[in-house]
Motif scaffolding. Structure first.
Motif, PDB file in Angstrom:
ATOM      1  N   ARG B  83       0.823  -1.200   0.000  1.00 10.24           N
ATOM      2  CA  ARG B  83       0.000   0.000   0.000  1.00 10.24           C
ATOM      3  C   ARG B  83       0.860   1.254   0.000  1.00 10.24           C
ATOM      4  O   ARG B  83       1.929   1.275   0.601  1.00 10.24           O
ATOM      5  N   PHE B  85       0.396   5.647   0.613  1.00 12.22           N
ATOM      6  CA  PHE B  85      -0.511   6.485   1.397  1.00 12.22           C
ATOM      7  C   PHE B  85      -0.807   7.804   0.699  1.00 12.22           C
ATOM      8  O   PHE B  85       0.002   8.318  -0.066  1.00 12.22           O
ATOM      9  N   ILE B  88       1.952  11.142   2.098  1.00 13.68           N
ATOM     10  CA  ILE B  88       3.054  10.186   2.073  1.00 13.68           C
ATOM     11  C   ILE B  88       3.579   9.871   3.466  1.00 13.68           C
ATOM     12  O   ILE B  88       3.704  10.745   4.313  1.00 13.68           O
ATOM     13  N   LYS B  89       3.867   8.614   3.648  1.00 16.35           N
ATOM     14  CA  LYS B  89       4.440   8.159   4.905  1.00 16.35           C
ATOM     15  C   LYS B  89       5.778   7.506   4.580  1.00 16.35           C
ATOM     16  O   LYS B  89       5.841   6.360   4.174  1.00 16.35           O
ATOM     17  N   ILE B  90       6.822   8.319   4.724  1.00 13.38           N
ATOM     18  CA  ILE B  90       8.164   7.817   4.418  1.00 13.38           C
ATOM     19  C   ILE B  90       9.011   7.922   5.673  1.00 13.38           C
ATOM     20  O   ILE B  90       8.584   8.514   6.662  1.00 13.38           O
ATOM     21  N   PHE B  91      10.203   7.350   5.635  1.00 14.67           N
ATOM     22  CA  PHE B  91      11.117   7.455   6.765  1.00 14.67           C
ATOM     23  C   PHE B  91      12.124   8.538   6.402  1.00 14.67           C
ATOM     24  O   PHE B  91      13.159   8.271   5.806  1.00 14.67           O
ATOM     25  N   SER B  92      11.776   9.781   6.749  1.00 17.37           N
ATOM     26  CA  SER B  92      12.488  10.914   6.162  1.00 17.37           C
ATOM     27  C   SER B  92      13.942  11.010   6.599  1.00 17.37           C
ATOM     28  O   SER B  92      14.756  11.550   5.870  1.00 17.37           O
ATOM     29  N   SER B  93      14.278  10.478   7.771  1.00 17.72           N
ATOM     30  CA  SER B  93      15.664  10.636   8.224  1.00 17.72           C
ATOM     31  C   SER B  93      16.568   9.522   7.700  1.00 17.72           C
ATOM     32  O   SER B  93      17.736   9.458   8.047  1.00 17.72           O
ATOM     33  N   MET B  94      16.033   8.636   6.888  1.00 21.03           N
ATOM     34  CA  MET B  94      16.832   7.530   6.374  1.00 21.03           C
ATOM     35  C   MET B  94      17.059   7.687   4.872  1.00 21.03           C
ATOM     36  O   MET B  94      16.357   8.445   4.212  1.00 21.03           O
ATOM     37  N   VAL B 102      13.437  -1.316   4.492  1.00 19.11           N
ATOM     38  CA  VAL B 102      12.508  -1.531   5.609  1.00 19.11           C
ATOM     39  C   VAL B 102      11.302  -2.335   5.128  1.00 19.11           C
ATOM     40  O   VAL B 102      10.799  -3.200   5.825  1.00 19.11           O
ATOM     41  N   GLY B 103      10.896  -2.060   3.889  1.00 26.02           N
ATOM     42  CA  GLY B 103       9.771  -2.799   3.312  1.00 26.02           C
ATOM     43  C   GLY B 103      10.019  -4.291   3.281  1.00 26.02           C
ATOM     44  O   GLY B 103       9.089  -5.083   3.292  1.00 26.02           O
ATOM     45  N   ARG B 165       8.802   0.599  -1.870  1.00 25.31           N
ATOM     46  CA  ARG B 165       8.814  -0.023  -0.550  1.00 25.31           C
ATOM     47  C   ARG B 165       7.767  -1.125  -0.470  1.00 25.31           C
ATOM     48  O   ARG B 165       8.018  -2.201   0.077  1.00 25.31           O
TER      49      ARG B 165
END
Lengths: 330, 264
Positions: B83, B85, B88-94, B102-103, B165
């Motif tokens: 899915r 979003f 957006i739902k990301i891991f901004s500090s990575m 991570v996915g 992801r």
């Protein structure tokens, strides 16, 4: 094995040897005591890094975990009359249980509320130990806690304890390093940024959060157990919110998420107040101001700031060299 | 063609508000199925119902022959649904690569303790994961950006990275919640390209979108929602000419107008 890796390993070995011979040169007991405190604090910060550093949940209850580890180990050695090593194992077990229990509310409670929960937890633990007078001696504390010994060799001086704590801290560092720089560290970090996206990747976030809390609590409890047998005397009034905040300060100064930073944070925050003692009454306020300024100007931690500064100067120097080189060739 | 995602009588009530009302749809395998509707029609709620973010009030959702409604989100994700979003739902500090990796966390089976002490296995696993992530980055055209921090990327790239992801888990079906929202025309074209290309490689997409350009171009089948109720379904052509749909989007006036102009 690449050349780079060989150099890396050589560096680590040299560093280890350098750190191991410290007690041979430093004969002053006070310095060694400070070194031992650093090692114990470093273990706590390595653990705290998993919760506050990686998954980004403010844990202000580290003193409670620390106290539980200390009392668990001290009480079992006192009343069951067995080796402190069993106490250490018990501390690990206690840490595991706290982690599971404390991880649970963290699934429901977030942000400031979780911080309050952890503070509450630590206070409950502290008050419990001060009021269970029959068992723990209450605010009088517990005296004459037996030091560690191995095959008849007693770790009873600061110098001997230094070796023991050094080995344990190095082991803790190794484990923390392996976890932080693995897929687990990555998933802990991603939880800080966005939990929903992690869950949609098929990760059971409840399980992961509890894992992070458990690792954190085991580190804290082990450090507490070491502390009890290192000081030989524990008292509930040591394990206050001040202690918890101190651990968080160490973590912040070292830089969130960085394992090497954890160690430096523990070193800086343990040594700095000692160095400022000449200021007498003003040492605490000076220390607080330094920490505050650090938080404002180096939000990523002091280690990061120093590394950046180093890189900048190297860049400037190499730029200048390049320019000079151009000028000559023209 | 067999059905891959099937919603039967799905209803969701938030207190008094009926967000999704008795919704039925049947998505076929290997298609791009779109769900459209005006604002507040219940599209995102539908996706949240499918992925288990909200519990259904009644009805059921079936995926790949198994009932998935009632399962927790992570289990639904493991069963083969990815899915993206709306916000957006990301891991901004990575970094981008880490984001994608991570996915694939669940794909790597090594436990915590073994991961610490088994150097060889953990290294091999990490390598496998990285190679897979790099392959996916290649697929979505972001390989060059892999070491950049996610927060430094333009919005369009961040959105596309979410698809990457989702792909790490080898999903059969990917739900895209307004992937084109906020993208400029060239980013949108790129997004369409990524979707159609990966669709040819075997991913099915369930798409929610406002941008008709995107929807009409790539959808095989469209379901139209209004106020939580299904008002039409069919191929893009059928839906475009559906009176109910025009009424929902443009108002009554345009229905008659169109008829008049059609007669002339």
């Amino acid at each position: 094995m690449t050349k780079k890796m060989k150099i890396r390993i050589a560096e680590i070995i040299i560093l280890l040897i350098a750190l191991l011979v410290v007690p041979l040169f430093v004969k002053n007991n006070y310095y060694l005591l400070v070194f031992n405190r650093i090692l114990i604090n470093a273990i706590v910060v390595l653990g705290l890094n998993f919760i506050t550093g990686l998954t980004g949940q403010m844990n202000l209850g580290m003193a409670g975990i620390f106290a539980l580890g200390a009392y668990a180990s001290a009480l079992i050695t006192r009343y069951a009359n067995i080796s402190p090593w069993v106490g250490l194992l018990l501390a690990i077990a206690v840490g595991w249980v706290i982690g599971q229990c404390l991880g649970y509310p963290s699934l429901r409670v977030k942000g400031v509320y979780l911080s309050l929960t952890t503070i509450g937890f630590a206070e409950v633990i502290r008050l419990m130990f001060s009021n269970l007078t029959d068992i723990t001696g209450g605010t009088q504390g517990m005296r004459n806690i037996e030091p560690y010994s191995l095959f008849g060799f007693k770790f009873d001086t600061q110098g001997k304890m230094y070796y023991l704590f050094f080995v344990i801290t190095a082991f803790g560092f190794f484990i923390a390093w392996r976890i932080v720089y693995s897929k687990w560290g990555r998933v802990f970090k991603s939880l800080r940024d966005n939990a929903e996206a992690v869950e949609m990747s098929g990760v059971d976030i409840a399980d992961v959060k509890i894992k992070a809390f458990t690792i954190c609590a085991i580190y804290g409890a082990v450090a507490g157990a070491l502390y009890a047998h290192f000081m030989g005397y524990i008292n509930p009034s040591t394990f206050t919110i001040d202690m918890s905040t101190n651990f968080v300060i160490m973590l912040l100064i070292g830089g969130l998420g960085s394992v090497i930073g954890n160690i430096f944070g523990a070193i800086i925050v343990t040594i700095l107040p000692e160095m400022l003692r000449f200021l007498d009454d003003y040492y605490l306020i000076t220390f607080s101001i330094i920490v505050l300024l650090g938080a404002i100007f180096f939000p990523n931690g002091w280690v990061d700031a120093v590394v950046r500064l180093g890189k900048k100067t190297i860049n400037i120097i190499s730029d200048k060299r390049a320019e000079n080189g151009k000028a000559v060739s023209r | 063609m067999s059905s891959i995602l099937k919603a039967s009588n799905v209803t969701k009530k938030f207190k008094g508000l009926v967000a999704v009302d008795d919704l039925d749809f049947d998505m076929k395998d290997n298609t791009i199925h779109s769900l459209i509707g005006p604002n507040g029609a219940g599209k995102t709620t539908t996706v949240n119902l499918i992925t288990g973010v909200h519990d259904l009030t009644s009805g059921s959702v079936e995926f790949d022959g198994k009932i998935i409604s009632g399962l927790p989100t992570y289990k639904i994700a493991r069963s083969g649904i990815g899915r993206t979003f709306q916000n957006i739902k990301i891991f901004s500090s990575m970094t981008v690569l880490e984001n994608i990796m991570v996915g694939g966390h669940e794909q790597a089976k090594l436990g915590l303790v073994r991961g610490v002490f088994d150097f060889k296995a953990s290294k091999a696993e990490e390598k496998k994961l990285r190679e897979k992530a790099e392959e996916i980055l290649n697929k979505i055209g972001m390989y060059e950006l892999k070491d950049k921090l996610m927060k430094n990327l333009p919005y369009g790239r961040q959105k596309i990275s979410e698809i990457g992801r989702a792909m790490m888990n080898d999903p059969i079906l990917i739900l895209l919640d307004e992937p084109a929202a906020g993208l400029n025309p060239s980013e949108r074209a790129e997004l369409i390209q990524v979707i159609t290309k990966t669709h040819r490689e075997g991913f099915s997409y369930f798409l929610i979108e406002h941008n008709m350009d995107v929807v009409m171009n790539i959808s095989d089948y469209i379901t139209v929602l209004n106020f939580g109720r299904k008002i039409a379904e069919g191929t893009p052509k059928e839906v475009q000419n559906n009176e109910e749909v025009i009424k929902a989007y443009l108002g009554n006036k345009y229905v008659t107008k169109k008829k008049v102009s059609g007669e002339v």
